[in-house]
Enzyme design. Sequence first.
Site, PDB file in Angstrom:
ATOM      1  N   GLN A   1       0.832  -1.201   0.000  1.00  0.00           N
ATOM      2  CA  GLN A   1       0.000   0.000   0.000  1.00  0.00           C
ATOM      3  C   GLN A   1       0.867   1.251   0.000  1.00  0.00           C
ATOM      4  OE1 GLN A   1      -3.333  -0.807   2.410  1.00  0.00           O
ATOM      5  NE2 GLN A   1      -4.194   1.229   2.287  1.00  0.00           N
TER       6      GLN A   1
ATOM      7  N   SER B   1       3.836  -6.559   2.714  1.00  0.00           N
ATOM      8  CA  SER B   1       2.518  -6.512   3.363  1.00  0.00           C
ATOM      9  C   SER B   1       1.470  -7.114   2.435  1.00  0.00           C
ATOM     10  CB  SER B   1       2.185  -5.081   3.788  1.00  0.00           C
ATOM     11  OG  SER B   1       1.047  -5.041   4.625  1.00  0.00           O
TER      12      SER B   1
END
Length: 319
Positions: free
Chosen positions: A15, A100
């Site tokens: 992100q 992530s």
Amino acid sequence: MDDAKTGRAFVFPGQGSQAVGMGKDLADAYPAARAVFQEVDDALGEALSQLIWDGPEERLVLTANAQPALMAVSLAVTRVLEAESGRSLAQLCDFVAGHSLGEYSALAAAGTFDVATAARLLRLRGEAMQQAVPVGVGAMAALIGAELEVAQALAAAAAEGEVCDIANDNGGGQVVLSGHAGAIERVLALASDHGVKRAVKLTVSAPFHCALMAPAADAMADALASADPRPPVVPVVANVTAMPTADPDAIRRQLVEQVTGRVRWRESVASFAGLGVRSMVEVGAGKVLTGLARRIDKDLAATTINGPADVDAFLASLG
């Protein structure tokens, strides 16, 4: 798996790499890319591809949208590389890793999850992470010019009984802390005393990768319990261990631990040399991981593939 070693790892961004319009040139140029975006739209029951390409940005950056959107772009690139080269992922790289949410992209690329399952898991993950902590209760800060040991000492000093965890050890002197908003404010106040060059509060919707994310970890444990992960065609270097694994049960467990655990990205990239990896290719939106890799290991050749020109250059390099 293919017996021939490529000396290459594919890595997938997390992100913050999202941008309106990402992947549009790929979808325009390649049927394989269009097929991925259609798979994601069908899996989510909405035209996420239109949001990715046309915005508005304020909707794309929402965690529940950004996570499956970034995966869609990464998988579109991967499928194009496979289709245009006539080679499988196992013939293109020896290992995969992702930052992530990028770990889900890596696993989808390697066949552990199909694209539809990965999209639904990431939509749930984004929603669960957003809902785990009320707005304003948590915060995150990036420490620039700080190594892990300094960040750990600063986090301990700032906690004062609140959560203040290391969320990302990104390498290149960049460490991200996450926790209660009060603790993060103390981080900002104490940073210079600990020799940190700069501390920046991040504009995020929730305090990711810290103990406050426990409700989201529980939600992912439930979701992954009913998923059916398959062994990846190449090992994945996991965020929480910085070590490769191809065991589906370990992968499921590590994805749950990842929600509250540290993203050990510096160690993951540093591990490549010992695994025989000499080149790293960032697959998807942006160039964040490429920049980090060049600071972590100057001997690692790092490149990015996110558009048709990058695809052409990579295919030419294969010979």
